[in-house]
Scaffold this motif. Structure first.
Motif, short mmCIF file in Angstrom:
data_model
loop_
_atom_site.label_atom_id
_atom_site.label_comp_id
_atom_site.label_asym_id
_atom_site.label_seq_id
_atom_site.Cartn_x
_atom_site.Cartn_y
_atom_site.Cartn_z
N VAL A 72 5.79 2.49 14.15
CA VAL A 72 6.29 2.63 13.12
C VAL A 72 6.21 3.17 12.47
O VAL A 72 5.03 3.01 12.09
CB VAL A 72 7.39 1.68 12.76
N TYR A 74 5.63 3.52 8.21
CA TYR A 74 6.92 3.40 7.71
C TYR A 74 6.98 3.99 6.23
O TYR A 74 5.82 3.68 5.70
CB TYR A 74 6.86 1.43 7.11
N VAL A 89 9.00 -3.75 6.96
CA VAL A 89 7.77 -3.76 8.04
C VAL A 89 7.66 -5.36 8.70
O VAL A 89 7.10 -5.35 9.83
CB VAL A 89 5.99 -3.92 7.04
N ALA A 92 10.23 -4.92 11.73
CA ALA A 92 9.69 -3.88 12.87
C ALA A 92 8.36 -4.50 13.48
O ALA A 92 8.29 -4.82 14.42
CB ALA A 92 8.78 -2.69 11.48
N VAL A 99 3.30 -0.94 13.57
CA VAL A 99 3.78 -0.36 12.24
C VAL A 99 2.45 0.10 10.63
O VAL A 99 0.83 -0.48 11.32
CB VAL A 99 4.37 -1.03 11.46
N THR A 101 1.91 2.40 7.06
CA THR A 101 2.52 2.49 5.91
C THR A 101 1.37 2.64 4.75
O THR A 101 0.40 1.60 5.02
CB THR A 101 3.58 1.43 5.51
#
Length: 353
Positions: A72, A74, A89, A92, A99, A101
């Motif tokens: 992911v 983000y 977060v 996920a 993740v 981000t």
């Protein structure tokens, strides 16, 4: 192919869609949006691309995560909604995803993050098997791996200074510029971004990582903030009018103190117009640059100017930060589940097209 979703389609998300699409090991499998008007639109359209990608945006978070994406990106903002961003977060990661981000500033230096931020992520990693790599959009690499890389080119390092110098004249993020940073506000306006302890919250982790890379102990981290008013009213193409006498420029430093002296410094110089505070550092050309200065033997100065295809440097700079995050996904998927920072995750080489 690594199934990858992009969560959010703002300044970060739309660039992430392009980066995921271009990455040879990643497959864009979904795009999550909050705005109902974006639901059902093709990801290529949302990213401003000249072609459709065959992936339509959805606001059904549960369904997307139930499909078990491997990664992911983000890209939703954490500036004014940090608790919501953290919850997203954690959700996920708990679903088993890697993740990446820029939204969680406190986790840039995850080893020293506050327990109330780090613990929920660590619990999600343990229970769900996902991972997290948080890194900045200012851009992160300019305040961590770049200064450390070039610090090794000399025989002596006295001071490391990382600068972001930017003119917001062409920027398109009015809420952040006017209310988070305070441009166009009265000079006594308490801008959240430069409130006491906030610069350290955002950039202190990068100062600590540089210190870790150099093998030195910090005495403390200090903040220095300066502000300047506009001497005349100006009009920007994307955000309208900014009146004379209101805040037109800010300059702040997050200083890592070693043996009583500022030795590791993250400095930001931001203007709403090039005419404001001309005595402060300016980019070599155009409206922005990232610069690293190593004072020592020899003195080394590196300036980086990134532009998109239209010549926009804000987009170009953000694209490099997104590229660092998206480029980390393949390594993170192969690594053990965990929390990682910029000194853990190697820089991926580019792809010749």
């Amino acid at each position: 192919m690594i199934s990858t979703i992009v969560w959010g389609t703002g300044n970060v998300g739309r660039l992430a869609i392009k980066a995921v699409d271009a990455h040879p090991a990643l497959e864009l499998s979904a795009v999550i949006v909050h705005n109902p008007a974006k639901v059902g639109k093709d990801a290529g359209e949302l990213a401003g691309m000249e072609r459709e990608l065959g992936v339509v945006a959805t606001d059904d978070i549960e369904a997307v995560l139930a499909a078990k994406p491997r990664a992911v990106v983000y890209g939703a903002s954490g500036d004014i909604r940090p608790d919501d961003a953290l919850a997203d977060v954690v959700r996920a990661i708990g679903a088993g995803a890697v993740v990446v981000t820029p939204a969680l500033y406190a986790l840039y230096d995850q080893r020293n993050a506050p327990a109330e931020v780090r613990d929920p992520v660590a619990t999600a990693v343990e229970s769900g098997g996902g991972s997290l790599f948080a890194n900045g959009v200012d851009p992160g690499w300019g305040n961590d791996i770049l200064p450390l890389l070039i610090s090794g080119l000399g025989s002596r390092v006295d001071v490391i200074r990382c600068q972001e110098i930017f003119d917001y004249t062409t920027y398109d993020q009015e809420d952040s510029v006017r209310y988070l940073v305070g441009m166009g506000q009265p000079m006594d306006y308490d801008a959240p971004m430069i409130a006491a302890t906030v610069p350290t919250m955002v950039w202190g982790g990068q100062v600590r990582m540089i210190a870790r890379g150099l093998g030195v102990e910090l005495d403390e981290i200090r903040e220095v903030v300066e502000r300047r008013p506009l001497e005349q009213s100006v009009t920007t193409t994307t955000m309208g009018d900014f009146e004379a006498g209101t805040q037109g420029a800010i300059r702040f430093e997050v200083q890592g103190i070693v043996a009583g002296e500022p030795r590791i410094i993250c400095e930001h110089v931001t203007r709403i117009h090039a005419s404001c505070a001309p005595e402060w550092p300016v980019p070599p050309t155009g409206d922005g640059a990232h610069r690293v200065i190593i004072e020592g033997e020899p003195r080394i100065e590196v300036s980086v100017e990134a532009t998109d295809v239209t010549g926009n440097r804000a987009e170009g700079g953000n694209a490099t930060a997104v590229g660092r995050l998206v480029g980390a996904i393949e390594w993170l998927v192969a690594a053990e589940p965990g929390l990682y920072d910029a000194l853990d995750v190697p820089l991926r080489y580019g792809t010749l097209s």
